[in-house]
Design a protein around this motif. Sequence first.
Motif, PDB file in Angstrom:
ATOM      1  N   PHE A   1      36.374  72.863 114.662  1.00  0.00           N
ATOM      2  CA  PHE A   1      35.135  72.730 115.426  1.00  0.00           C
ATOM      3  C   PHE A   1      34.147  73.832 115.053  1.00  0.00           C
ATOM      4  N   PHE A   2      34.603  75.079 115.013  1.00  0.00           N
ATOM      5  CA  PHE A   2      33.709  76.187 114.690  1.00  0.00           C
ATOM      6  C   PHE A   2      33.204  76.094 113.257  1.00  0.00           C
TER       7      PHE A   2
ATOM      8  N   LEU B   1      54.508  76.262 106.860  1.00  0.00           N
ATOM      9  CA  LEU B   1      53.731  76.488 108.082  1.00  0.00           C
ATOM     10  C   LEU B   1      52.806  77.694 107.922  1.00  0.00           C
ATOM     11  N   PHE B   2      53.283  78.699 107.221  1.00  0.00           N
ATOM     12  CA  PHE B   2      52.446  79.876 106.936  1.00  0.00           C
ATOM     13  C   PHE B   2      51.209  79.438 106.161  1.00  0.00           C
ATOM     14  N   LEU B   3      51.389  78.590 105.151  1.00  0.00           N
ATOM     15  CA  LEU B   3      50.269  78.140 104.331  1.00  0.00           C
ATOM     16  C   LEU B   3      49.307  77.263 105.124  1.00  0.00           C
ATOM     17  N   ILE B   4      49.827  76.486 106.057  1.00  0.00           N
ATOM     18  CA  ILE B   4      48.982  75.583 106.839  1.00  0.00           C
ATOM     19  C   ILE B   4      48.169  76.331 107.881  1.00  0.00           C
ATOM     20  N   PHE B   5      48.808  77.265 108.592  1.00  0.00           N
ATOM     21  CA  PHE B   5      48.164  77.854 109.768  1.00  0.00           C
ATOM     22  C   PHE B   5      47.530  79.223 109.542  1.00  0.00           C
ATOM     23  N   SER B   6      47.887  79.934 108.467  1.00  0.00           N
ATOM     24  CA  SER B   6      47.302  81.262 108.275  1.00  0.00           C
ATOM     25  C   SER B   6      45.782  81.239 108.095  1.00  0.00           C
ATOM     26  N   PRO B   7      45.178  80.177 107.496  1.00  0.00           N
ATOM     27  CA  PRO B   7      43.707  80.153 107.423  1.00  0.00           C
ATOM     28  C   PRO B   7      43.027  80.182 108.798  1.00  0.00           C
ATOM     29  N   ILE B   8      43.701  79.636 109.809  1.00  0.00           N
ATOM     30  CA  ILE B   8      43.126  79.651 111.166  1.00  0.00           C
ATOM     31  C   ILE B   8      43.030  81.081 111.659  1.00  0.00           C
ATOM     32  N   LEU B   9      44.124  81.812 111.538  1.00  0.00           N
ATOM     33  CA  LEU B   9      44.137  83.203 111.981  1.00  0.00           C
ATOM     34  C   LEU B   9      43.122  84.019 111.186  1.00  0.00           C
ATOM     35  N   SER B  10      43.026  83.756 109.888  1.00  0.00           N
ATOM     36  CA  SER B  10      42.069  84.478 109.049  1.00  0.00           C
ATOM     37  C   SER B  10      40.642  84.223 109.510  1.00  0.00           C
ATOM     38  N   PHE B  11      40.346  82.983 109.861  1.00  0.00           N
ATOM     39  CA  PHE B  11      38.985  82.614 110.275  1.00  0.00           C
ATOM     40  C   PHE B  11      38.553  83.383 111.516  1.00  0.00           C
ATOM     41  N   PHE B  12      39.435  83.477 112.501  1.00  0.00           N
ATOM     42  CA  PHE B  12      39.057  84.141 113.751  1.00  0.00           C
ATOM     43  C   PHE B  12      39.112  85.669 113.640  1.00  0.00           C
TER      44      PHE B  12
END
Length: 414
Positions: free
Chosen positions: A14-15, A317-328
């Motif tokens: 969304f962001f 899972l690290f590859l899928i979700f780490s971009p989310i943490l990086s973004f915020f």
Amino acid sequence: MLEIFVIGYCLYFFFTIYTSIMQIGYVNKAKALEPIILENSKYIEAANYSIEKEKVAMASAFYSFVLFVFWIGFGLSSLDSLITTQSYWLKAIIFVDLFIIINWILGLPFDLYSTFKLDKKYGFSNMTPALFIKDTLKSGVLFLIFGSAVIAAISWIINSFQTWWVWGFVFIFAVIILINMLYPVIRDKMFDKFESLKDKELEAKIENLLDQVGFKSSGVFSVDASKRDNRLNAYFGGLGSTKRVVLFDTLVEKLSHDELLAVLGHELGHFKNGDILKNIGIMGVVMFVFFAIFGNLSEEIFLGLSINNEPYAIIALFLIFSPILSFFLMPLISLISRHNEYAADEFGSNLSSKKDLVSALLKLANENKSFPLSHPLYIFFYYSHPPLVERFKELGYDVHENSAEALKDSVFNK
């Protein structure tokens, strides 16, 4: 806990879309204003390029969201069922390699469009199909050899230690440092042609500049970047004994000696201010947090995805979700980075002159078609460098009181 990660990804999506929409609207309005920093024709062209890039980014974000739903919905479990080997490290290599290759293939249309359509339209890309294929094959070989070795090593660590995430962090952090050390050597041997500067007068001036600040390097090189792209750039590559100054041939062609020294003076400001070590430290802290999170995942996540709590699944899972943490985390990291850029500008301008640095930045902005205005929210999330308007203001030039042509006449040709 899986729900938390899914909600996080949805917020991330969304962001991403919202900031792109705000940026497109902002640039559309800004391009109707009197041009600043850029020449009149390039001001409009840069605005249009910025808008088109953002539209491609939005399409890519939507596509990535579809892929996310695919992997979370049934993709991971389907891929798991296809790999029957009982060797945990071999399964990790096959699973993760296939996961990355599939994502790369599915995302290839966006890469091809950006390289061969969008960038060629605006005069950036010189890439040929043959060179693209050649680069892709070389990158693929590097990934399959060294990437697979890293996957095997991290899967062994996961399988061998209770607190694997601590040792996994140490290992990956060491690998990243090693890659940074070897990056110039790898580029030189496999992708680019590094040559000593033909302009010996310029080389002597650069060596003198490096000596002034105590920067020891293995040499000053020009690289044939123009065979791929017409953008102007320079960087200090490597660490320790592999450190070198690398100038794009496009930069050497377009900038005067004084302007080149001003650009390098800015980069040396990062060196003198310890920004390289600071960035390594920040990266280490962020990575440690990531490993701590993914090293303590709930069993419910794996049950919800219908996969086993094994090395291959944790890495995926690290590859899928780490971009989310990086973004915020990016706004905080970008804020620190922008502060460092101001300090490097000050150092560089004192080492050479503000006039030369402003003149160099003007040329870089015009040649790279960097639109000087962006939505504040977009800057907040994505800008690791301060907006050019603010950089010029800190250097003593108020671009809002001067048209691009006036700036060009007063600074550009001095």
